[in-house]
Enzyme design. Structure first.
Site, PDB file in Angstrom:
ATOM      1  N   SER A 150      -3.057  -3.764   0.401  1.00 45.21           N
ATOM      2  CA  SER A 150      -1.851  -4.434   0.832  1.00 45.21           C
ATOM      3  C   SER A 150      -2.182  -6.123   1.296  1.00 45.21           C
ATOM      4  CB  SER A 150      -1.340  -4.007   2.088  1.00 45.21           C
ATOM      5  OG  SER A 150      -0.135  -4.347   2.197  1.00 45.21           O
TER       6      SER A 150
ATOM      7  N   CYS B 186       3.763   1.119  12.740  1.00 41.24           N
ATOM      8  CA  CYS B 186       4.367   1.809  11.322  1.00 41.24           C
ATOM      9  C   CYS B 186       5.121   3.135  12.074  1.00 41.24           C
ATOM     10  CB  CYS B 186       3.541   1.953  10.422  1.00 41.24           C
ATOM     11  SG  CYS B 186       2.545   0.444  10.193  1.00 41.24           S
TER      12      CYS B 186
ATOM     13  N   ALA C 164       0.652  -1.242   0.061  1.00 38.19           N
ATOM     14  CA  ALA C 164       0.008   0.088   0.151  1.00 38.19           C
ATOM     15  C   ALA C 164       0.871   1.238   0.189  1.00 38.19           C
ATOM     16  CB  ALA C 164      -0.955  -0.001   1.147  1.00 38.19           C
ATOM     17  N   THR C 165       2.046   1.004   0.636  1.00 36.62           N
ATOM     18  CA  THR C 165       2.970   2.342   0.599  1.00 36.62           C
ATOM     19  C   THR C 165       3.282   2.815  -0.795  1.00 36.62           C
ATOM     20  OG1 THR C 165       3.542   1.501   2.839  1.00 36.62           O
ATOM     21  CG2 THR C 165       5.207   3.162   1.621  1.00 36.62           C
TER      22      THR C 165
ATOM     23  N   ASN D 288      -6.136   2.518  11.125  1.00 39.84           N
ATOM     24  CA  ASN D 288      -5.525   1.385  11.343  1.00 39.84           C
ATOM     25  C   ASN D 288      -5.121   1.338  12.720  1.00 39.84           C
ATOM     26  OD1 ASN D 288      -3.877   3.616  10.186  1.00 39.84           O
ATOM     27  ND2 ASN D 288      -1.947   2.733  11.443  1.00 39.84           N
TER      28      ASN D 288
HETATM   29  N1  PLP Z   1      -2.327   2.249   5.239  1.00 35.82           N
HETATM   30  C1  PLP Z   1      -2.804   1.912   6.128  1.00 35.82           C
HETATM   31  C2  PLP Z   1      -3.797   2.370   6.867  1.00 35.82           C
HETATM   32  C3  PLP Z   1      -1.937   0.803   6.851  1.00 35.82           C
HETATM   33  O1  PLP Z   1      -2.203   0.487   8.075  1.00 35.82           O
HETATM   34  C4  PLP Z   1      -0.737   0.493   6.308  1.00 35.82           C
HETATM   35  C5  PLP Z   1       0.273  -0.504   7.120  1.00 35.82           C
HETATM   36  O2  PLP Z   1       0.453  -0.612   8.318  1.00 35.82           O
HETATM   37  C6  PLP Z   1      -0.238   0.917   5.169  1.00 35.82           C
HETATM   38  C7  PLP Z   1      -0.908   2.066   4.615  1.00 35.82           C
HETATM   39  C8  PLP Z   1       0.991   0.552   4.485  1.00 35.82           C
HETATM   40  O3  PLP Z   1       0.981  -0.651   4.103  1.00 35.82           O
HETATM   41  P1  PLP Z   1       2.186  -1.749   3.269  1.00 35.82           P
HETATM   42  O4  PLP Z   1       2.829  -2.091   4.447  1.00 35.82           O
HETATM   43  O5  PLP Z   1       1.735  -2.613   2.669  1.00 35.82           O
HETATM   44  O6  PLP Z   1       3.130  -0.671   2.570  1.00 35.82           O
END
Ligand code: PLP
Length: 481
Positions: A238, A374, A69-70, A190
């Site tokens: 993701s 994160c 997702a990032t 999250n």
């Molecule tokens: N967006 C949200 C709401 C998340 O909870 C996360 C991961 O914790 C991400 C984005 C980032 O995802 P990824 O680890 O696949 O890059």
């Protein structure tokens, strides 16, 4: 270990692993190869694309596979700002967005000469639509020249100042007349599980000529998401949040939104030129399998997870008392209980007078999260909770519990008992340290959590919920060791 941190990541579902293994064994060919071995793998990739699209309520061609997702958020935001007209370089981000969106917005604004403004949230964590509207249609200063074409409606109230008290300029600076290029508001938070309905956000963004990025990473597979029906232009997801592998995700974008994308990674032109590099075929096929399973299980899981988080709350209230807890996120009117407009699996609680890091250090066998995983740890209070109006102290006393597919009712009972014991211990040490009250006399060797604390009236068994509070829970599909 009782794992209650599924918003950080989930274990790989055994069925997902089974779907992935052939890609590491016999189906190892490159899907870009024209020979039959390559084309067999290409078909598996396209099946995964279809399954991810179905879960997102989108078309298969809208799915661009990424590393997560990032990367998806970076691809969308950078593309929009790179292709935006010179007078449309403002990005509006919700105050509780994930760093994947926040940092990507600031980096793109720095690179392309834009600016980032923050949209306030309500105390529940839900986006403040009046503030969003005011930021989309700022009142020009008296000297700005032409009369206003759009004035915030009366309901905008305190947000009439487009910066607002919750707003902040990004590092990039744009002119006052700058229009908004992109609005980024997440579907589900999250840390708190707070939900935002994408529809009104999409409507407001589009009315102002802006595109809408919705981070659906936590909502995806847990609650229904329909990118096309809700007017989302870009969605990020993701695999590792839905019992798939880490390192795989997707940007989901319709045709006109896709036209705004500029690849971040250049090379062999994979993913129709939007994301070069040999496809991570085991990851993508695992993502597809995870999406398929999530679609099939979503309703049952939502019911079970809601019952489990409510049970967890009831058990903790039973041991600690309602006044010792505060829900961070939507709260049911009048009762102080967790409200319905949240991710069913997520419960974020403040334990009054118990530092969350200290509580966590008393919980070696229960995995929960203080703040967002994160955010890289540290003793900084969660920016998400601060944005919701919590004090720094309240934020430091908050823990997130997120149950998952393989969480059992027995684990909820055991975790509640262990957490209650840890909270009471931290509270009593704090009280001793401040000389307020003597340390509670816990009987030596007592395994009963809270035995020295405050058991609820008429409830002496630490692992059975109070009468009338035991929900009927469906049996989990399978259990991990
Ligand atoms: N967006 C949200 C709401 C998340 O909870 C996360 C991961 O914790 C991400 C984005 C980032 O995802 P990824 O680890 O696949 O890059």
């Amino acid at each position: 270990m009782i794992y209650l941190d599924h918003n950080a990541t989930t274990p790989v579902d055994p069925e997902v692993l089974n779907a992935m293994l052939p890609l590491l064994r016999e189906h190892f060919a490159n899907p870009a190869s024209p020979h039959s071995a390559g084309q067999a793998v290409a078909r598996l990739v396209e099946r995964a694309r279809r399954d991810v699209a179905i879960l997102a309520g989108a078309r298969p061609r809208d799915v661009v596979f990424t590393s997560g997702a990032t990367e998806a958020a970076n691809l969308a935001i950078a593309g929009v700002l790179a292709t935006a007209p010179a007078n449309r370089r403002r990005v509006l981000v919700g105050a509780t967005e994930h760093p994947a969106v926040l940092a990507a917005a600031h980096a793109a604004a720095d690179l392309h000469g834009g600016s980032v403004q923050t949209v306030r949230v309500h105390p529940s964590g839900a986006i403040d639509l009046a503030h969003l509207r005011a930021l989309l249609h700022p009142v020009p200063p008296p000297t700005a020249g032409p009369p206003p074409t759009a004035v915030p409606p009366p309901t905008a109230g305190p947000a009439a100042d487009p910066e607002g008290s919750g707003g902040s300029r990004g590092r990039g600076e744009a002119g006052e007349a700058d229009e908004v290029a992109l609005v980024a508001v997440m579907a589900a938070n999250n840390e708190t599980g707070t939900l935002n309905d994408p529809r009104p956000v999409a409507a407001l963004a589009h009315e102002a000529g802006a595109l809408f990025l919705c981070d659906v990473t936590q909502a995806f597979g847990r609650i229904p998401v329909s990118v096309t029906e809700t007017g989302i232009d870009f969605a990020t997801a993701s695999a590792h949040k839905i019992y798939g592998p880490k390192g795989t995700g997707a940007l989901i974008a319709g045709r006109s939104a896709r036209a705004r994308l500029v690849p971040l990674i250049h090379g062999g032109g994979q993913e129709r030129g939007l994301r070069a590099g040999t496809l991570n075929t085991p990851g993508i096929v695992g993502f597809g399998a995870a999406a398929r399973i999530a679609a099939a299980m979503m309703d049952d899981e939502a019911t079970r997870h809601r019952a489990q988080t409510e049970l967890l709350f009831d058990l903790l209230v039973g041991w600690l008392g309602l006044s010792a807890l505060e829900v961070n996120g939507p709260v049911e009117d009048g009762t102080g209980r967790p409200g319905p407009i949240r991710l069913p699996n997520t419960l974020n609680l403040r334990f009054v007078d118990a530092d969350a890091d200290a509580v966590q250090s008393c919980l070696p066998d229960v995995a929960v999260s203080a703040g967002s995983a994160c955010h890289g740890g540290g003793n900084e209070p969660s920016p998400v909770l601060l944005a919701m109006g919590r004090s720094a102290t309240a934020a430091r006393e908050s823990l997130r519990f997120s149950v998952g597919r393989f969480t059992t009712v027995d684990q909820i009972h055991a975790a509640a008992a262990t957490v209650a014991r840890a909270v009471l211990r931290v509270q009593s040490l704090r009280a001793v340290g401040s000389g307020e009250v003597p340390q509670p006399a816990e009987p030596a060797g007592s395994e009963r959590p809270g035995a020295s604390g405050r058991p609820p009236a008429g409830w002496s068994d630490p692992v059975t919920p109070p009468p009338g509070r035991t929900p009927e829970l469906p049996v989990p599909r399978s259990a991990l060791p």
